[in-house]
Design a protein around this motif. Structure first.
Motif, mmCIF file in Angstrom:
data_model
loop_
_atom_site.group_PDB
_atom_site.id
_atom_site.type_symbol
_atom_site.label_atom_id
_atom_site.label_comp_id
_atom_site.label_asym_id
_atom_site.label_seq_id
_atom_site.Cartn_x
_atom_site.Cartn_y
_atom_site.Cartn_z
ATOM 1 N N GLN A 1 1.787 12.167 -9.652
ATOM 2 C CA GLN A 1 1.055 13.430 -9.524
ATOM 3 C C GLN A 1 2.021 14.615 -9.572
ATOM 4 O O GLN A 1 1.748 15.641 -10.212
ATOM 5 N N LYS A 2 3.176 14.478 -8.913
ATOM 6 C CA LYS A 2 4.191 15.535 -8.910
ATOM 7 C C LYS A 2 4.697 15.794 -10.330
ATOM 8 O O LYS A 2 4.797 16.943 -10.778
ATOM 9 N N GLU B 1 0.834 -1.207 0.000
ATOM 10 C CA GLU B 1 0.000 0.000 0.000
ATOM 11 C C GLU B 1 0.867 1.254 0.000
ATOM 12 O O GLU B 1 0.563 2.238 -0.681
ATOM 13 N N GLU B 2 1.962 1.220 0.783
ATOM 14 C CA GLU B 2 2.851 2.381 0.835
ATOM 15 C C GLU B 2 3.531 2.620 -0.510
ATOM 16 O O GLU B 2 3.669 3.754 -0.966
ATOM 17 N N ILE B 3 3.940 1.516 -1.182
ATOM 18 C CA ILE B 3 4.572 1.634 -2.498
ATOM 19 C C ILE B 3 3.618 2.241 -3.502
ATOM 20 O O ILE B 3 3.970 3.125 -4.292
ATOM 21 N N ALA B 4 2.364 1.774 -3.481
ATOM 22 C CA ALA B 4 1.361 2.325 -4.401
ATOM 23 C C ALA B 4 1.174 3.816 -4.182
ATOM 24 O O ALA B 4 1.041 4.581 -5.139
ATOM 25 N N LYS B 5 1.195 4.243 -2.906
ATOM 26 C CA LYS B 5 1.039 5.677 -2.606
ATOM 27 C C LYS B 5 2.259 6.469 -3.076
ATOM 28 O O LYS B 5 2.132 7.562 -3.639
ATOM 29 N N LEU B 6 3.460 5.918 -2.851
ATOM 30 C CA LEU B 6 4.677 6.604 -3.295
ATOM 31 C C LEU B 6 4.666 6.798 -4.815
ATOM 32 O O LEU B 6 5.016 7.873 -5.316
#
Length: 299
Positions: free
Chosen positions: A59-60, A48-53
């Protein structure tokens, strides 16, 4: 790049984005290596953290590309307005004598303009890709597969993709008697559909009349399955589960997985169905173990 030339803003931006993606992949690899493979809870949190990163970085980059395009458009407008308002000092406006432009300079200017246009198209395409359904579909599929310690294995898009994906899945099992070529899979599928026509014929209708296929139309359909690059679908998957006596699971981005042939109770063949993978539309891929997971198990 030619000696003495200066990178454009687009080139610098693209280079920075590539570096940031590479740095993120290195960070992700470090995260994966730091968690034992049997710690399912922490590995799920890590996924989940990887997907968010990855989503945050996309987005950036999207915002930076949008700002860069906006800046370029503003500069072009300023140059055009500046040319239109050139005035000669003095009470009377005089014609400004333009220096003669050599053919070599014209060629350089044309080349520079073409390169700038190309960079602009690349930037716009990258924005569209980050925003597009194809990219979003890939992210959702990657998330679903990672929960099973799997990742997509690309299959060529040539009309045989479903059969090639199944061929690959059978080869990964390394069991005698299970390996089949695309040609054999197509032939066995068509033969099975012919021999069990009552199970398949009712699901085929003439697209012009809406009537159920005639016997001749059904035979033509089976012949195309066997001898052409006709795309495969759920009817052919149903036939293949019966031919192989194996269940088949089809993972999709926005819908629950389709499971066919569960009555066989064995480890399923897993396919990935992609609705937006290519310009032609629907496509099937195979799957394989996540790279870091495969390395751990093989060591």
């Amino acid at each position: 790049m030619e000696e003495g030339s200066v990178d454009t803003a687009e080139e610098l931006q693209a280079r920075q984005h590539r570096k940031e993606r590479k740095d993120l992949q290195a960070k992700i690899q470090g995260m994966k290596n730091s968690i034992p493979k049997n710690d399912k809870k922490r590995r799920k949190q890590m996924t989940e953290e990887i997907a968010k990163l990855e989503a945050d970085l996309n987005q950036k980059h999207e915002e930076e590309l949008r700002k860069l395009k906006s800046t370029n458009d503003t500069k072009v407008e300023q140059v055009i307005n500046g040319i239109e308002t050139i005035k000669v000092e003095g009470s009377e406006q005089e014609e400004v004598k333009q220096p003669r432009v050599t053919k070599a300079q014209k060629r350089r200017d044309k080349k520079a303009a073409q390169e700038k246009e190309r960079e602009s198209r690349i930037a716009e395409a990258e924005i569209q890709n980050l925003q597009g359904v194809r990219h979003q579909e890939s992210l959702k599929l990657a998330q679903k597969l990672s929960e099973q310690q799997l990742q997509i294995k690309e299959i060529s898009s040539d009309g045989h993709c479903m059969y090639r994906a199944i061929e690959d899945q059978l080869a990964q099992r390394s069991k005698p008697g299970l390996t089949m070529s695309v040609k054999e899979l197509r032939s066995r599928t068509a033969d099975h559909m012919r021999s069990c026509a009552d199970d398949f014929l009712p699901f085929l209708t003439n697209p012009n009349t809406g009537d159920m296929y005639t016997t001749d139309e059904f035979e033509k359909y089976c012949s195309e399955v066997e001898h052409t690059a006709a795309w495969g679908g759920q009817l052919e998957l149903r036939a293949l589960t019966q031919v192989l006596q194996l269940p088949i699971e089809v993972i999709q981005a926005d819908s629950p997985a389709i499971k066919i042939g569960e009555e066989y109770g064995s480890e399923p063949i897993i396919l990935v169905y992609m609705r937006h993978a290519y310009g032609l539309g629907e496509h099937y891929n195979s799957v394989e173990r996540l790279k870091d997971q495969a390395n751990v198990e093989d060591s």
